[in-house]
Design an enzyme around this catalytic site. Structure first.
Site, PDB file in Angstrom:
ATOM      1  CE  LYS A 120      -3.907   1.570   2.989  1.00  0.00           C
ATOM      2  NZ  LYS A 120      -4.813   0.875   3.963  1.00  0.00           N
ATOM      3  CG  LEU A 128      -0.571  -4.375   4.063  1.00  0.00           C
ATOM      4  CD1 LEU A 128      -1.784  -3.655   3.169  1.00  0.00           C
ATOM      5  CD2 LEU A 128      -0.835  -4.442   5.583  1.00  0.00           C
ATOM      6  CD  GLU A 129      -1.901 -12.699   5.673  1.00  0.00           C
ATOM      7  OE1 GLU A 129      -2.184 -13.752   5.811  1.00  0.00           O
ATOM      8  OE2 GLU A 129      -2.220 -11.791   6.538  1.00  0.00           O
ATOM      9  CB  ALA A 185      -6.283 -10.810   0.531  1.00  0.00           C
ATOM     10  CG  ASP A 219     -14.705   2.106   7.220  1.00  0.00           C
ATOM     11  OD1 ASP A 219     -15.968   2.071   7.411  1.00  0.00           O
ATOM     12  OD2 ASP A 219     -14.032   2.570   6.513  1.00  0.00           O
ATOM     13  CD  GLU A 246     -17.782  -1.617   0.691  1.00  0.00           C
ATOM     14  OE1 GLU A 246     -17.941  -2.197   1.713  1.00  0.00           O
ATOM     15  OE2 GLU A 246     -18.543  -0.969   0.008  1.00  0.00           O
ATOM     16  CG  ASN A 247     -12.512  -1.716   4.846  1.00  0.00           C
ATOM     17  OD1 ASN A 247     -12.057  -1.258   3.861  1.00  0.00           O
ATOM     18  ND2 ASN A 247     -13.081  -0.665   5.627  1.00  0.00           N
ATOM     19  CG  ASP A 281      -9.142   0.273   5.203  1.00  0.00           C
ATOM     20  OD1 ASP A 281      -8.191   1.124   5.687  1.00  0.00           O
ATOM     21  OD2 ASP A 281      -9.810   0.956   4.630  1.00  0.00           O
TER      22      ASP A 281
END
Ligand SMILES: Nc1ncnc2c1ncn2[C@@H]1O[C@H](COP(=O)(O)OP(=O)(O)OP(=O)(O)O)[C@@H](O)[C@H]1O
Length: 330
Positions: free
Chosen positions: A118, A166-167, A169, A214, A218-219, A231
């Site tokens: 990211k 990040l790992e 996905a 949140d 989407e997260n 996120d």
């Protein structure tokens, strides 16, 4: 485009948990819009915007602190960020985008293992005075190690970006997979399997006094058939109650909307909304209508019981332990 309502959903008689809140609710949201230079409600497209089915405009509220001293810039942050390690990675195609930057697939040269990176634009972050938020996101993700939570592997800065490795996905977001289901909803057994994993992640967060703030499809990411929460941009680690308004409108808890103090039980409210969305293809509460809960006829008594335990006012809301022991998740 707003979140879609399932047009043909039949409903049983309404269970009113929060009476007379409709007008109050829209009034409050109107005030929220007006009170922060008309900017707090932000519209953003989910990634993959060339696919109509997966395109959903989400109305997200940027953080509105009711305590003006809360957004203190962290002076030590800059000096503590590790320097550029990008040369160790091969950055591949873009896989997503978010508030402050883009997410790419990347390969660690040494092991040839895939990760997600990211990359957050430093200038944009600074302009929006959100450095403290990134600091929190990184600190919290470094603390969290759980099979249902995306692991932060590394954090460093380049000249223009902050980078979170990040790992990776492999399976995209839960929102993307939800949109591909018949009637945009999962069967109850499939939804139960997903909700159980999200609940396990919430239990871990609560054990570490972390509130995500949140949680929504989407997260939540799919990784080799397993669910992973991602996120942590709005998350906080705190034992005291809070009052900052943030999150995504359809998932906001009443105590947050009405400006009351809230605690980690707001994630349990979101879990209730998520259960509703996964099993019906729509969210339970619409901005204009307040918090009147109505269930479609086709839902089982067990899933309705679980949602009733969660989609209720803070003082009657059930605990994560209650959720994990619930018959619908067994
Ligand atoms: N670890 C990951 N593995 C695979 N894809 C990822 C990963 N992390 C993020 N993505 C993709 O990138 C997108 C944006 O990531 P993320 O939500 O973390 O960014 P953000 O800036 O916090 O977004 P938002 O504006 O929605 O808050 C996700 O929706 C997902 O599609």
């Amino acid at each position: 485009m707003k979140r879609q309502n399932s047009a043909n959903a039949t409903t049983t008689s309404p269970s009113k948990y929060f009476s007379n809140t409709s007008n109050q609710f829209s009034e409050i949201l109107k005030q929220i819009t007006q009170n922060s230079n008309n900017k707090p409600i932000r519209k953003a497209c989910s990634p993959n915007s060339n696919n109509q089915m997966q395109k959903r405009v989400k109305t997200q509220i940027t953080s509105i602190s009711r305590n003006p001293n809360q957004n203190i810039h962290n002076k030590n942050f800059n000096s503590s960020v590790p320097k550029n390690k990008l040369e160790y990675y091969q950055v591949l195609e873009q896989i997503g985008s978010g508030k402050f930057g883009k997410v790419y697939k990347c390969l660690l040269n040494q092991t040839k293992k895939l990760y997600a990176i990211k990359m957050i634009d430093k200038l944009y972050l600074k302009k929006n005075q959100m450095l403290h938020q990134l600091h929190r996101e990184v600190a919290i993700q470094q603390m969290l190690k759980h099979q249902n939570i995306i692991q932060l592997v590394e954090f460093f800065e380049t000249t223009n970006n902050y980078c979170l490795v990040l790992e990776y996905a492999t399976g995209g977001t839960l929102f993307q997979s939800l949109m591909k289901q018949n009637n945009r909803r999962y069967s109850e057994p499939a939804a139960s399997n997903i909700i159980k994993q999200v609940a396990c992640a919430i239990q871990q967060m609560q054990q570490q006094s972390i509130i995500h703030r949140d949680l929504k499809p989407e997260n939540i990411l799919w990784c080799n058939g397993q669910i992973k929460i991602s996120d942590f941009g709005w998350s906080v680690q705190d034992k005291k109650e809070r009052d900052t308004l943030c999150g995504t409108i359809d998932y906001l808890s009443p105590e947050m909307v009405f400006g009351q103090q809230y605690d980690n039980s707001i994630d349990l409210w979101s879990l209730g909304v998520l259960t509703f969305e996964l099993t019906t293809g729509r969210t339970p509460f619409q901005v204009q209508e307040g918090f009147t809960l109505q269930f479609p006829d086709y839902l089982s008594g067990d899933v309705k019981d679980l949602m009733k335990g969660l989609l209720t006012d803070k003082k009657n809301r059930k605990s994560i332990e209650w959720v994990l022991n619930h018959v619908w998740l067994s």
